[in-house]
Scaffold this motif. Structure first.
Motif, PDB file in Angstrom:
ATOM      1  N   THR A 141     -31.551 -12.951 -44.811  1.00 21.03           N
ATOM      2  CA  THR A 141     -32.331 -14.172 -44.563  1.00 21.03           C
ATOM      3  C   THR A 141     -31.757 -14.939 -43.381  1.00 21.03           C
ATOM      4  O   THR A 141     -32.499 -15.430 -42.519  1.00 21.03           O
ATOM      5  CB  THR A 141     -32.360 -15.053 -45.832  1.00 21.03           C
ATOM      6  OG1 THR A 141     -33.014 -14.326 -46.871  1.00 21.03           O
ATOM      7  CG2 THR A 141     -33.087 -16.363 -45.580  1.00 21.03           C
ATOM      8  N   GLN A 142     -30.428 -15.049 -43.315  1.00 25.33           N
ATOM      9  CA  GLN A 142     -29.803 -15.734 -42.182  1.00 25.33           C
ATOM     10  C   GLN A 142     -30.042 -14.972 -40.883  1.00 25.33           C
ATOM     11  O   GLN A 142     -30.263 -15.568 -39.832  1.00 25.33           O
ATOM     12  CB  GLN A 142     -28.306 -15.927 -42.419  1.00 25.33           C
ATOM     13  CG  GLN A 142     -27.624 -16.729 -41.334  1.00 25.33           C
ATOM     14  CD  GLN A 142     -28.212 -18.119 -41.193  1.00 25.33           C
ATOM     15  OE1 GLN A 142     -28.305 -18.858 -42.166  1.00 25.33           O
ATOM     16  NE2 GLN A 142     -28.632 -18.485 -39.985  1.00 25.33           N
ATOM     17  N   VAL A 143     -29.992 -13.648 -40.934  1.00 29.76           N
ATOM     18  CA  VAL A 143     -30.277 -12.834 -39.753  1.00 29.76           C
ATOM     19  C   VAL A 143     -31.685 -13.151 -39.247  1.00 29.76           C
ATOM     20  O   VAL A 143     -31.899 -13.347 -38.046  1.00 29.76           O
ATOM     21  CB  VAL A 143     -30.116 -11.325 -40.073  1.00 29.76           C
ATOM     22  CG1 VAL A 143     -30.738 -10.453 -38.994  1.00 29.76           C
ATOM     23  CG2 VAL A 143     -28.641 -10.985 -40.255  1.00 29.76           C
ATOM     24  N   ARG A 144     -32.651 -13.243 -40.152  1.00 23.21           N
ATOM     25  CA  ARG A 144     -34.027 -13.574 -39.746  1.00 23.21           C
ATOM     26  C   ARG A 144     -34.099 -14.969 -39.115  1.00 23.21           C
ATOM     27  O   ARG A 144     -34.784 -15.180 -38.128  1.00 23.21           O
ATOM     28  CB  ARG A 144     -34.967 -13.487 -40.946  1.00 23.21           C
ATOM     29  CG  ARG A 144     -35.283 -12.084 -41.362  1.00 23.21           C
ATOM     30  CD  ARG A 144     -36.392 -12.088 -42.437  1.00 23.21           C
ATOM     31  NE  ARG A 144     -36.594 -10.742 -42.913  1.00 23.21           N
ATOM     32  CZ  ARG A 144     -35.936 -10.190 -43.924  1.00 23.21           C
ATOM     33  NH1 ARG A 144     -35.009 -10.880 -44.587  1.00 23.21           N
ATOM     34  NH2 ARG A 144     -36.187  -8.957 -44.288  1.00 23.21           N
ATOM     35  N   CYS A 187     -36.739  -5.299 -39.305  1.00 21.09           N
ATOM     36  CA  CYS A 187     -35.538  -4.462 -39.409  1.00 21.09           C
ATOM     37  C   CYS A 187     -34.359  -5.183 -40.047  1.00 21.09           C
ATOM     38  O   CYS A 187     -33.310  -4.576 -40.263  1.00 21.09           O
ATOM     39  CB  CYS A 187     -35.131  -3.981 -38.021  1.00 21.09           C
ATOM     40  SG  CYS A 187     -36.357  -2.916 -37.256  1.00 21.09           S
ATOM     41  N   ALA A 188     -34.512  -6.462 -40.334  1.00 22.32           N
ATOM     42  CA  ALA A 188     -33.377  -7.261 -40.808  1.00 22.32           C
ATOM     43  C   ALA A 188     -32.754  -6.711 -42.087  1.00 22.32           C
ATOM     44  O   ALA A 188     -31.524  -6.690 -42.211  1.00 22.32           O
ATOM     45  CB  ALA A 188     -33.802  -8.712 -41.014  1.00 22.32           C
ATOM     46  N   ASP A 189     -33.563  -6.247 -43.016  1.00 22.15           N
ATOM     47  CA  ASP A 189     -33.000  -5.757 -44.278  1.00 22.15           C
ATOM     48  C   ASP A 189     -32.170  -4.505 -44.083  1.00 22.15           C
ATOM     49  O   ASP A 189     -31.031  -4.427 -44.550  1.00 22.15           O
ATOM     50  CB  ASP A 189     -34.112  -5.479 -45.298  1.00 22.15           C
ATOM     51  CG  ASP A 189     -34.732  -6.752 -45.839  1.00 22.15           C
ATOM     52  OD1 ASP A 189     -33.988  -7.736 -46.037  1.00 22.15           O
ATOM     53  OD2 ASP A 189     -35.951  -6.768 -46.068  1.00 22.15           O
ATOM     54  N   PHE A 190     -32.719  -3.508 -43.384  1.00 19.57           N
ATOM     55  CA  PHE A 190     -31.940  -2.274 -43.262  1.00 19.57           C
ATOM     56  C   PHE A 190     -30.774  -2.421 -42.303  1.00 19.57           C
ATOM     57  O   PHE A 190     -29.719  -1.819 -42.509  1.00 19.57           O
ATOM     58  CB  PHE A 190     -32.809  -1.046 -42.961  1.00 19.57           C
ATOM     59  CG  PHE A 190     -33.231  -0.823 -41.552  1.00 19.57           C
ATOM     60  CD1 PHE A 190     -32.367  -0.262 -40.632  1.00 19.57           C
ATOM     61  CD2 PHE A 190     -34.522  -1.122 -41.153  1.00 19.57           C
ATOM     62  CE1 PHE A 190     -32.762  -0.019 -39.338  1.00 19.57           C
ATOM     63  CE2 PHE A 190     -34.935  -0.875 -39.864  1.00 19.57           C
ATOM     64  CZ  PHE A 190     -34.048  -0.334 -38.951  1.00 19.57           C
ATOM     65  N   MET A 191     -30.898  -3.254 -41.285  1.00 21.40           N
ATOM     66  CA  MET A 191     -29.763  -3.479 -40.385  1.00 21.40           C
ATOM     67  C   MET A 191     -28.645  -4.220 -41.129  1.00 21.40           C
ATOM     68  O   MET A 191     -27.462  -3.911 -40.951  1.00 21.40           O
ATOM     69  CB  MET A 191     -30.190  -4.264 -39.152  1.00 21.40           C
ATOM     70  CG  MET A 191     -31.138  -3.515 -38.242  1.00 21.40           C
ATOM     71  SD  MET A 191     -30.379  -2.071 -37.493  1.00 21.40           S
ATOM     72  CE  MET A 191     -29.278  -2.859 -36.345  1.00 21.40           C
ATOM     73  N   THR A 192     -29.011  -5.183 -41.955  1.00 23.67           N
ATOM     74  CA  THR A 192     -28.014  -5.887 -42.759  1.00 23.67           C
ATOM     75  C   THR A 192     -27.325  -4.924 -43.714  1.00 23.67           C
ATOM     76  O   THR A 192     -26.096  -4.931 -43.837  1.00 23.67           O
ATOM     77  CB  THR A 192     -28.669  -7.043 -43.545  1.00 23.67           C
ATOM     78  OG1 THR A 192     -29.235  -7.972 -42.616  1.00 23.67           O
ATOM     79  CG2 THR A 192     -27.657  -7.753 -44.428  1.00 23.67           C
TER      80      THR A 192
END
Length: 133
Positions: free
Chosen positions: A16-19, A40-45
């Protein structure tokens, strides 16, 4: 540097913070394509905070190589936000996204000194897997 995150709720908070960081970067620059990066935020995280083994010095050894074959979708945003959240450079540098003469000015390249880049992350689509071969 953060250790591996085992708790799924903590991974969700990081994603969520990445987004948020991606949206802030694009908003501040008044430029960019946030959709692919947000997607891609979920898989990159998960990759950076749970799966991939990393060294404090961000040395690119065999454990850390990840080919990417859709650079326009992720471009610089999702990578750099994950790198920053791992502690490889200060959060203030995210505000230099798309600013000339900065490491985050556009598509990342090796000569800009951005940690973790072996080859430029832009160019012809679909070439990501030819690089490690």
């Amino acid at each position: 540097m953060r250790d591996k995150v085992e708790d799924i709720d903590e991974l969700k908070k990081i994603a969520t913070q990445v987004r948020r960081d991606i949206l802030q970067m694009v908003f501040n620059a008044s430029s960019g394509h946030p959709g692919g990066s947000l997607g891609c935020a979920d898989f990159m995280t998960a990759l950076y905070f749970r799966v991939m083994t990393q060294s404090d010095e961000f040395k690119m050894d065999a454990r850390m190589k990840m080919p990417l074959s859709f650079p326009m979708a992720i471009s610089l945003r999702c990578f750099t936000v994950c790198w920053q959240r791992k502690g490889y450079f200060p959060v203030e540098e995210l505000s230099t996204f798309r600013k000339l003469n900065t490491r985050l000015q556009g598509h990342p390249t090796t000569h800009e000194g951005l940690p973790g880049i072996r080859t430029a992350l832009s160019g012809s689509l679909g070439q990501g897997f030819s690089v490690p071969v």
